[in-house]
Design an enzyme around this catalytic site. Sequence first.
Site, PDB file in Angstrom:
ATOM      1  N   SER A  89       0.806  -1.231   0.000  1.00 30.89           N
ATOM      2  CA  SER A  89       0.000   0.000   0.000  1.00 30.89           C
ATOM      3  C   SER A  89       0.831   1.270   0.000  1.00 30.89           C
ATOM      4  O   SER A  89       0.507   2.222  -0.696  1.00 30.89           O
ATOM      5  CB  SER A  89      -0.937   0.023   1.204  1.00 30.89           C
ATOM      6  N   HIS A  94       0.369   4.656   4.322  1.00 32.39           N
ATOM      7  CA  HIS A  94      -0.214   5.293   3.129  1.00 32.39           C
ATOM      8  C   HIS A  94       0.280   6.726   2.993  1.00 32.39           C
ATOM      9  O   HIS A  94       0.694   7.164   1.926  1.00 32.39           O
ATOM     10  CB  HIS A  94      -1.743   5.300   3.230  1.00 32.39           C
TER      11      HIS A  94
END
Length: 281
Positions: free
Chosen positions: A181, A227
Amino acid sequence: MTDASQTEGSYCYRHPDRQSFVLCQRCGRTICGECQTPAAVGFHCPECMKEARASMPRVKPRVVTAFSRSSNAPVVTYSIIALCALVWVAQLLSGGAVTQALLYFPPWTATEPWRLITSAFVHSTSPFHILFNMWALWLFGSMLERMLGRWRFLALYLLSALGGSVAVLWLSPLTPVVGASGAVFGLFGAFFMIQRRLGGNSIQLIIVIGLNLAIGFIVPNISWQGHVGGLLVGIAVAWVFVLTRSPRKRNAQLLGLGAILAVLVALAVLGDITLISRVLG
Ligand SMILES: [Zn+2]
Ligand SMILES: [Zn+2]
């Protein structure tokens, strides 16, 4: 918000439908993956190659292999997807041993630093996690790799993965993490920067990134820290690419990427020292 001067030169001069970031080393025109021939430094377009051959009629025929032949296929993106899929199968078959060997847990940073990167290639065993990441990687990776070229894309991907792990070290130091991610968010950030530079509609992308960030904050067990770290590093790397797009600024580009790497390594070392002193004190 499309500035005509910015869109000039963002499409391959031989394939007007293909957006690309790579310029010919000799003539400076934009060329897509298929039109790039690797030169000693950078890439040459087909016309400049022809000119070079005409002036040197007795050049040896170039050795053509699967990798040196120019093509527009995003080889790096496909390889990363294949690698993640293989690792995921190995994770399932090994009953957690492979996951344990490759995941990133901040307190182990000093003794096993490779985990900062290897964790980007392992996923949680639920298929949803890997499917979502690989779908986003396939979508944005193939676009970005065609625009940037293989090596720039690979540098972007790995630096973003590292950035995601460093953010976890600082913001959530007792959480073990896995997943691509952080790197995928780096691609989001880079795509946003480069679209702005080349001219194009980034509203859709902003919506996709916003939704994904929101999911990271709302759904438990998703590391929003990773993220955010990946996103910021992706933006920084793309900023270096935008500032050094001209083939003459190649050294500045390497220097910029080196500086980002150096900052991330320094942050990892500093974060690790802080974490150790907190645990001991
Ligand atoms: Zn040229
Ligand atoms: Zn082309």
